[in-house]
Design a protein around this motif. Structure first.
Motif, PDB file in Angstrom:
ATOM      1  N   GLU A 125       0.836  -1.203   0.000  1.00 17.36           N
ATOM      2  CA  GLU A 125       0.000   0.000   0.000  1.00 17.36           C
ATOM      3  C   GLU A 125       0.872   1.254   0.000  1.00 17.36           C
ATOM      4  N   LEU A 126       1.920   1.275   0.799  1.00 17.71           N
ATOM      5  CA  LEU A 126       2.837   2.416   0.812  1.00 17.71           C
ATOM      6  C   LEU A 126       3.522   2.589  -0.539  1.00 17.71           C
ATOM      7  N   TYR A 127       3.902   1.468  -1.141  1.00 12.19           N
ATOM      8  CA  TYR A 127       4.559   1.523  -2.446  1.00 12.19           C
ATOM      9  C   TYR A 127       3.603   2.093  -3.498  1.00 12.19           C
ATOM     10  N   ALA A 128       2.343   1.650  -3.463  1.00  9.79           N
ATOM     11  CA  ALA A 128       1.363   2.123  -4.441  1.00  9.79           C
ATOM     12  C   ALA A 128       1.131   3.630  -4.303  1.00  9.79           C
ATOM     13  N   HIS A 131       4.325   5.526  -5.674  1.00  8.68           N
ATOM     14  CA  HIS A 131       4.692   5.346  -7.082  1.00  8.68           C
ATOM     15  C   HIS A 131       3.515   5.577  -8.034  1.00  8.68           C
ATOM     16  N   ASP A 132       2.285   5.495  -7.482  1.00  2.44           N
ATOM     17  CA  ASP A 132       1.087   5.747  -8.271  1.00  2.44           C
ATOM     18  C   ASP A 132       1.049   4.941  -9.580  1.00  2.44           C
ATOM     19  N   THR A 139       1.416  -2.636  -9.808  1.00  3.52           N
ATOM     20  CA  THR A 139       2.027  -2.439  -8.496  1.00  3.52           C
ATOM     21  C   THR A 139       2.787  -3.688  -8.061  1.00  3.52           C
ATOM     22  N   LEU A 140       2.136  -4.847  -8.198  1.00  7.03           N
ATOM     23  CA  LEU A 140       2.754  -6.092  -7.765  1.00  7.03           C
ATOM     24  C   LEU A 140       4.012  -6.396  -8.571  1.00  7.03           C
TER      25      LEU A 140
END
Length: 337
Positions: A125-128, A131-132, A139-140
């Motif tokens: 969730e933080l990565y998404a 990085h949007d 995302t994965l």
């Protein structure tokens, strides 16, 4: 087989009144089943491990052999043997703990040196957010490509199935973590029916908050639950539908049963489905034996010189017969006897 079918087989074997005294099993018999076994008979001391045929390790032999004569079962003394005489020495060596004597040089026991990691929800969730990426599957994939792990100890888990499910549910109006929960569901991503159902479940959950089971139930005609399947294709359809019911139940327990209005119905139909699958397996087994008998008696079927006719109670399936069964796809409904 569905767990319920496996449990029924175990119950029949354990019962003194069922008339079933022999259980044919894979090496999976070595764990997970509580059975009254007096004697284990190895038909072979090798197995196909998904890549190639290899010898059983001595530890695997002991694990399987140990199912015979267990404390708390009807037989506290157990016996182990092999069908083929040359295997007896190897069996005895394995039971004596002689790992090296059992072809250890061909199949060495390797220590576990690496582990697979699946990224936790919080990290994804933080990565998404930072990085949007356009879609969850992106995302994965992007996370798997960019994350840094100690490659000498760890490796990122294969995310192909999760990405395939993410693509299927992408249009559903779901919160990030809810969508990720759908991606973790035990879905057969090779099944179009399963993927269509999980997509429908996701849209219903996101739009209405209530997930009905209409599509999955509609694909299981009432006649299916009354009459065992008589062909491999029908049996495979039922197994596919059983798997979708498993997914529905899994999602209900993961996301909350209040949102899955047909949970009790799903459990009931899944159990009924498992029972019919079991009956279908018995019927198809009887049909295969009867079909073999018909082929044996046909004048155009070649015979081996000097070979006598098999008894009706134990009809071996020759390779030529198996090919014929594959071609007709078991499209015969031959009742037992």
């Amino acid at each position: 087989l569905p767990p319920r079918s496996r449990q029924k087989q175990a119950k029949l074997f354990n019962s003194d009144e069922s008339g079933y005294g022999v259980l044919v099993a894979t090496d999976a018999i070595g764990m997970g089943l509580n059975l009254n076994i007096r004697r284990i008979v190895f038909s072979a001391l090798e197995k196909f491990d998904g890549t190639s045929v290899r010898p059983l390790r001595a530890s695997e032999i002991r694990q399987i052999a140990g199912r015979a004569g267990r404390f708390g079962t009807r037989f506290e003394d157990g016996y182990v043997t092999c069908i083929h005489g040359p295997d007896m020495e190897l069996l005895a060596d394995a039971l004596d703990g002689k790992e090296h004597a059992y072809r250890a040089e061909d199949d060495p026991i390797e220590s576990i040196s690496r582990a697979f990691l699946f990224p936790p929800e919080e990290q994804l969730e933080l990565y998404a957010r930072s990085h949007d990426p356009t879609t969850l599957s992106q995302t994965l994939r992007s996370f798997a490509d960019e994350c840094i792990v100690d490659s000498s100890l760890y490796e990122v888990s294969n995310l192909d199935d999760a990405c395939a499910i993410a693509d299927a549910v992408e249009g559903a109006p779901l919160a990030f973590r809810d969508k990720l929960s759908f991606c973790m569901a035990p879905v057969d991503t090779d099944s179009r029916f399963s993927m269509t159902c999980v997509r429908d479940f996701a849209h219903a959950f996101g739009l209405d908050g209530i997930v009905p089971l209409r599509r999955a139930l509609a694909e299981i005609p009432a006649a299916y639950l009354r009459t065992p399947p008589t062909s491999r294709s029908a049996l495979e359809e039922l197994e596919e539908q059983h798997q979708v019911l498993d997914v529905y139940i899994w999602l209900a327990r993961r996301l909350g049963s209040d949102y899955f209005a047909d949970l009790e119905r799903a459990i009931t139909v899944r159990n009924d489905c498992a029972d019919v699958i079991e009956q279908g397996l018995e019927k198809l087994s009887a049909g295969a034996a009867a079909f073999e008998d018909l082929l044996w008696r046909h004048p155009d079927v070649p015979r081996q010189p000097g070979r006598s006719e098999p008894s009706r109670s134990r009809l071996p399936l020759r390779s030529s017969t198996k090919r014929r069964l594959d071609r007709v796809n078991m499209a015969l409904e031959i009742a037992p006897g």
